[in-house]
Structure formats: structure tokens, C-alpha cells
Design an enzyme around this catalytic site. Sequence first.
Site, PDB file in Angstrom:
ATOM      1  N   GLY A 104       0.817  -1.216   0.000  1.00 39.79           N
ATOM      2  CA  GLY A 104       0.000   0.000   0.000  1.00 39.79           C
ATOM      3  C   GLY A 104       0.853   1.269   0.000  1.00 39.79           C
ATOM      4  O   GLY A 104       0.366   2.359  -0.289  1.00 39.79           O
ATOM      5  N   HIS A 122     -13.129   4.983  -2.890  1.00 39.04           N
ATOM      6  CA  HIS A 122     -12.638   3.809  -2.160  1.00 39.04           C
ATOM      7  C   HIS A 122     -13.808   2.818  -2.079  1.00 39.04           C
ATOM      8  O   HIS A 122     -14.391   2.622  -1.022  1.00 39.04           O
ATOM      9  CB  HIS A 122     -12.204   4.270  -0.752  1.00 39.04           C
ATOM     10  CG  HIS A 122     -11.418   3.260   0.018  1.00 39.04           C
ATOM     11  ND1 HIS A 122     -11.218   3.371   1.378  1.00 39.04           N
ATOM     12  CD2 HIS A 122     -10.782   2.127  -0.347  1.00 39.04           C
ATOM     13  CE1 HIS A 122     -10.487   2.352   1.797  1.00 39.04           C
ATOM     14  NE2 HIS A 122     -10.212   1.594   0.778  1.00 39.04           N
ATOM     15  N   CYS A 145     -13.319  -3.259   7.863  1.00 39.43           N
ATOM     16  CA  CYS A 145     -14.697  -3.081   8.315  1.00 39.43           C
ATOM     17  C   CYS A 145     -15.665  -3.903   7.462  1.00 39.43           C
ATOM     18  O   CYS A 145     -16.845  -3.575   7.352  1.00 39.43           O
ATOM     19  CB  CYS A 145     -15.094  -1.610   8.279  1.00 39.43           C
ATOM     20  SG  CYS A 145     -14.260  -0.643   9.539  1.00 39.43           S
ATOM     21  N   LYS A 182     -15.307  -4.746   4.070  1.00 41.05           N
ATOM     22  CA  LYS A 182     -15.471  -4.391   2.655  1.00 41.05           C
ATOM     23  C   LYS A 182     -15.217  -5.583   1.733  1.00 41.05           C
ATOM     24  O   LYS A 182     -16.067  -5.940   0.910  1.00 41.05           O
ATOM     25  CB  LYS A 182     -14.492  -3.256   2.348  1.00 41.05           C
ATOM     26  CG  LYS A 182     -14.500  -2.790   0.937  1.00 41.05           C
ATOM     27  CD  LYS A 182     -14.206  -1.305   0.896  1.00 41.05           C
ATOM     28  CE  LYS A 182     -13.467  -0.840  -0.308  1.00 41.05           C
ATOM     29  NZ  LYS A 182     -12.038  -0.672  -0.052  1.00 41.05           N
ATOM     30  N   SER A 240     -15.054  -8.762   2.449  1.00 42.45           N
ATOM     31  CA  SER A 240     -15.941  -9.910   2.637  1.00 42.45           C
ATOM     32  C   SER A 240     -17.344  -9.618   2.113  1.00 42.45           C
ATOM     33  O   SER A 240     -18.058 -10.529   1.716  1.00 42.45           O
ATOM     34  CB  SER A 240     -15.951 -10.391   4.085  1.00 42.45           C
ATOM     35  OG  SER A 240     -16.361  -9.365   4.925  1.00 42.45           O
ATOM     36  N   ASP A 242     -11.695  -2.638  -3.967  1.00 49.09           N
ATOM     37  CA  ASP A 242     -11.022  -1.537  -3.270  1.00 49.09           C
ATOM     38  C   ASP A 242     -11.222  -0.154  -3.884  1.00 49.09           C
ATOM     39  O   ASP A 242     -11.490   0.791  -3.152  1.00 49.09           O
ATOM     40  CB  ASP A 242      -9.519  -1.834  -3.180  1.00 49.09           C
ATOM     41  CG  ASP A 242      -8.826  -1.017  -2.106  1.00 49.09           C
ATOM     42  OD1 ASP A 242      -9.466  -0.719  -1.080  1.00 49.09           O
ATOM     43  OD2 ASP A 242      -7.650  -0.665  -2.283  1.00 49.09           O
ATOM     44  N   ASN A 292      -2.309  -7.148   9.882  1.00 47.67           N
ATOM     45  CA  ASN A 292      -2.505  -6.594   8.545  1.00 47.67           C
ATOM     46  C   ASN A 292      -1.793  -7.450   7.478  1.00 47.67           C
ATOM     47  O   ASN A 292      -1.477  -6.969   6.404  1.00 47.67           O
ATOM     48  CB  ASN A 292      -1.994  -5.153   8.495  1.00 47.67           C
ATOM     49  CG  ASN A 292      -2.566  -4.367   7.319  1.00 47.67           C
ATOM     50  OD1 ASN A 292      -3.646  -4.678   6.810  1.00 47.67           O
ATOM     51  ND2 ASN A 292      -1.844  -3.350   6.869  1.00 47.67           N
TER      52      ASN A 292
HETATM   53  C1  SPV Z   1      -6.776  -0.558   2.717  1.00 49.54           C
HETATM   54  O1  SPV Z   1      -6.149  -0.649   3.778  1.00 49.54           O
HETATM   55  O2  SPV Z   1      -7.816   0.091   2.603  1.00 49.54           O
HETATM   56  C2  SPV Z   1      -6.290  -1.266   1.534  1.00 49.54           C
HETATM   57  C3  SPV Z   1      -4.905  -1.634   1.458  1.00 49.54           C
HETATM   58  O3  SPV Z   1      -7.033  -1.441   0.615  1.00 49.54           O
HETATM   59  S1  SPV Z   1      -3.867  -0.303   1.179  1.00 49.54           S
HETATM   60  O4  SPV Z   1      -3.233  -0.528  -0.076  1.00 49.54           O
HETATM   61  O5  SPV Z   1      -2.936  -0.278   2.260  1.00 49.54           O
HETATM   62  O6  SPV Z   1      -4.654   0.911   1.128  1.00 49.54           O
HETATM   63 MN    MN Z   2      -8.757  -0.038   0.756  1.00 49.68          MN
END
Ligand code: SPV
Ligand code: MN
Length: 634
Positions: A225, A251, A275, A277, A279, A292, A387
Site C-alpha cells: 500500500g 474507495h 470493516c 469491505k 468480505s 477496493d 494486517n
Molecule cells: C486498505 O487498507 O484500505 C487497503 C490496502 O485497501 S492499502 O493498499 O494499504 O490501502
Molecule cells: Mn482499501
Amino acid sequence: MLEKTLESIKAKFDEINFKKLIAITYPKVLSFIAEAVLLCNPKDVFICSDTEEEIDYIRRMAIKSGEEKPLRIKGHTYHFDGYYDQGRDRDVTKFLVPKNDHLSPTIAQIERQKGLAEVKSLLKDSMKDKTLIVRFLTLGPANSIFSILCMECTDSWYVAHSVDLLYRQGYKEFLKARPDTEIFITLHSAGRLDKNMTSIDYDKKRIYIDYIKNTVYSVNTQYAGNSIGFKKLALRLAIRKAHREGWLAEHFMIIGVKGPKKRKTYLAGAFPSACGKTSTAMLPSETILADDIAYVRNIQGICRAVNVEKGIFGIIHDINPKDDPLIYKVLTSPAEVIFSNVLVKDKRPYWLGMGKELPKEGINFSGNWYEQKRDEKGELILPAHKNARYTVSLKALDNCDPALDDPRGVELGGIMFGGRDYRAYVPVQEGLSWEHGIIAYGACLETETTFAIVGQEGRYEINIMSIQDFISISLGKYLKNYLEFVKSLKKTPRVFGVNYFLTNLKTNKFLNSRQDKHIWIKWIELRIHNDVEATPTPTGLIPKYKDLKRLFKRVLNKDYTEDSYLEQFTLRVNENLAKLQRVEGFFRKNIPDAPKPLFEVIQQQRERLLKAKKEFGDYISPLVFEKKLKLHKP
Ligand code: SPV
Ligand code: MN
């Protein structure tokens, strides 16, 4: 001039790679690569033109370099990020803001020239003894009004490999690019690595976003990320572009929900990390289009959306065969999967909440791990990081939606917002209008922060549309764009608020099981087509017991009792008032340019709540609102 620059870096290329480079005639690309080579000083450069041999070479190099290691199941590998780089890092992720520009005070920022000088000094010679790998990609399907070309320059084979699972290949598109095409660029270096292949200079981790040049600089980072520019980093750039052009970069996950008579309705959903998302996006017997990030546009009066990505970088914590059967199957069958920050023992991956006992020792993100191992601060190190993640292509899932690569996108019937709200909002409700839903559920999204952000677990905070960290324009402008987006739509998507985390206020026990979200999603699908009625309450339109009872039986084969319904859908007046108070305070402080409807919608909701409180008390059964409705019917 450009020719001269290219000449100066030619020695870093073999003949084939130089040919692949200059086949691209787009000056911005060529000069950026030249600049990156001169700055980072790699031993050589690998240009990926997306052939199968090159992709295979990248996979092999990810292993040869030690960044990934093979696991027992074919196609599976694992990777570790540095101990201090296990999530997005707010403290070091900043916008480069020119002296004459202003972003909202909630947005982390640094003066542009100062930030550029700092990050470039850290990138200087950062790729010595390493290869600079260049990947060309597209965000959104190729050949589409939605697509944005992007390029990642990285010294990590793991990053080059991950982007192949997560994004659509784009070398061919770059060959066709016109000189005025807008592109997003990332320059990434993991920096100096130790023997475990993790970054040594984690204290010099920097992620700076230059919106003037649509460029992301990321150095001494490894967590995908942070290192892959096209997750939340390019989302920040896309939000600015979307605002300029009148569309939305969000998002969002997108799910195709089956309705009666083979109907399929696409629903988008915004949830902060961890939260529910992913699933939700992966609910069995429905189809997953995105998990995402989505771009949403008004196409001839219809609200249409695409997945910006084509793979999942998902949280593995708590994935078990009972709750997430589809992804569990992928993670335990031969397919291309990269596991990160899990526990490895005998070449098998383990994670928290996987539904079986974990070994008492193995290798994890802290190196050799054993029970009772503690970090420098004396805190116990968990076997796998909370994570920890997996990276897979969406097509590896049995229920990947067939429209994934459709350049026209899919029509969105509805949008839902959900955070970790233990006290106030009911499990599902529909907005009284676009404006009400967007503000009351989206802008008022409050959540307890989780482990997906370094060092930020367990605090309540407002997270507007679950995108607040990434909003790269003023919050007021962002909300105004959202509210205005529907104005020229022929059909307005319906807006819903969901809350998977409602608890009993005395026992603190969750009122719903993880499977129950499927019912809320099915109810939303029916509402979008007006197939079920709903009861108006001060906070939104809520389901009727009989409809939920039927859905629980049909979808989950569960007997849903009226008592459960009454407890879950009782309006908690004071908790709702307190929530409004908190969010309003936040808005007053942080959104000086708030669009007018923002405070109006909050005030109206407050008045409705106070009126109901006066009439019916602090906790109001849904039946009261239903009866009231009946009484008022002519
Ligand atoms: C999140 O944490 O919302 C993700 C992974 O989708 S990241 O790439 O870290 O944002
Ligand atoms: Mn995300």
C-alpha cells in the site's frame, strides 16, 4: 535535448531493453525514466513490455532476489515487509503543496520544493546494485473513457510482480499514447535491504505525492500500500482529476447482487479498512467486480463504474472456510498468490483467525518467531501480523464478475457506506434522498480505526466516505462534487447505510453474525427495484420484519426472530444525537468551505430525532414508526 538525456543513460540498458524504451515516443515517459535513472543510479534497467516471458522472468527474479520465497502449493509465494512498514503510514505520507496552494488542515502536507528536495536526496543512488524495473499499466479497463495510463518505476521485483496481479498491463497503450495524455507515475525504492530483504532505513521512510506532476515518490518502503503507487497514492491523484472533470474516484468495492428472476444489480460500497469491505464484495453466490477502488462516471445519464484494479490486495486475518469460503479456497489451491507478513512453517502459510491452530514457531515479519517473542518495547509479537495480506488476481475467484474488463463499466443501482459503529446506526437503512444518504451515511461515516494504519488501532474517528486520508482537494470541494454528481443523471443510485458492528449496549456483544450482511445486501437489492416496502424513521428508511424474516430463511436458512429485529432496529436516539454532535463538530472545525446541504441535513436529522424523543423516548421500537405510518395513511 531528450535525445541527449537518453544517450546519457544508454549504458544502463542492454540493446533489447533500450529498444523497448524508445519504442515509446511519449516524451514525458522517456524523460521521467531518464531522470529516475540519473537520480537512483541502478546497475541496469528492465523495461517490461508485458510478454509472457518477461512476466515469468519477473516472477523468477522475485524469488531469486529473495524478496519472495516459494511455498508448498504451486504458484504460492510469500514476502515480508520491514517490521516498521506493515501498513499505510500517515506520518510519512504527504502531499507536496506549492506555496500558493491550500489543502484542508486534516490533510498531511509539506511545502513542495522542500519535500521534493528531501525525497530526492533519499532516492539518490538508492538503486545502486539493483535493477530499475519499469511497468506500464492502465487503471480501469483499457480503451475506455475510464482508463488512466500509469507507470511504476521500482527496484523491487515483488512490487513488479504484485502489480501484475493487481493492474491491467499497459505497455501497448503507452505505445499509442498521445503527448497530451495524462498519466500517473510512481518512483519507488525499497532502499538498502538487510539479509532478510527488509528495508534498513525505515526511519527514513517517505511517501510524497506531487499532484502538480501526477507523480508519487516512495522510498524505504515495502508494504504494497506504500510501495505500489496505484493503491491509495494514485487514488489521491485521481480524486483531483475526477473533481476537475466532474466524476468520482472512490474507495469502493462493487458487487453484483442477484435478485429475483435472474436480475443482477451492481452495488458499490465504501468501508474503512477492516470493516467488512472485501468480505461483502465476496459474498458467496454473488459476483465480485471490485474490492477496493472504483471510478464512477455519468455516461449518457447513467451512473456507471469500473474497477480501477483487476486483483485483490486483501487482509488475510480471520479468513476461514466458514466465513469466507471463496477466498479461502483460492488461498489453499494452486494459483498465483503472494502472501505477505504471514507466519511460515515448513513452507506453509499461517495467519490469525484461519480456523486452525497455528504452529508455535516459524518465520514471520520479525524474523525467526517463537511463542512469547517480544519486540524492543517488550510487547508480544503475534505469529502473523494483523494486517498480513494476500495478493491475487480477481479472475482466480470462481465468482469474478464477467464485466470486470468491460470498457463501458457497469450501472450502479446503489451505493452503501459502512463503518465500525458499535452504538448508533441500525444494521441497514436507506437514505431519504441522495443528499441525505451521502451526508448522513457517507460524510458522517465514523469508525474505530484499525491495524491497517500503523499505530492507530482503537480510536474513534470520522472518515468521510472512508476516503478522508486520500482526499487531495479541500473536503468541501470533494463533498460538493459528490452532491452535484447526480444532477444530470437520469436515474439516481439509491444510497444506503450499513453497520455490521452494532452491539448490545450492556453486554457489548455484537448483534449480528458475519453472515448476516448478506441479508442486508439482498434487502438493498430489492429496495432498489421497489420490491419491498420500508419504514421511515428519523435516520432513514428501515426494513420491515416480514421481509427480513423471509430473506434470512431463504438466504441463510436461519430463523430470524422478531426479538432480534426489534433489538437491531430500535432507534437509539441519544446515541444518534451524540454521533451528530461529534461529526458536526468535526465539520465545523475542518470544512470551512462546507457545501450548504451538509449542515442542513445534519440539523434536519437532529430535529427529527428530538421530535421522536419527545414523543416516544430514548429507545424507539421500529414498530412504533410502522404503526405511525399506518395511522397516517389515508
Ligand atoms: C486498505 O487498507 O484500505 C487497503 C490496502 O485497501 S492499502 O493498499 O494499504 O490501502
Ligand atoms: Mn482499501
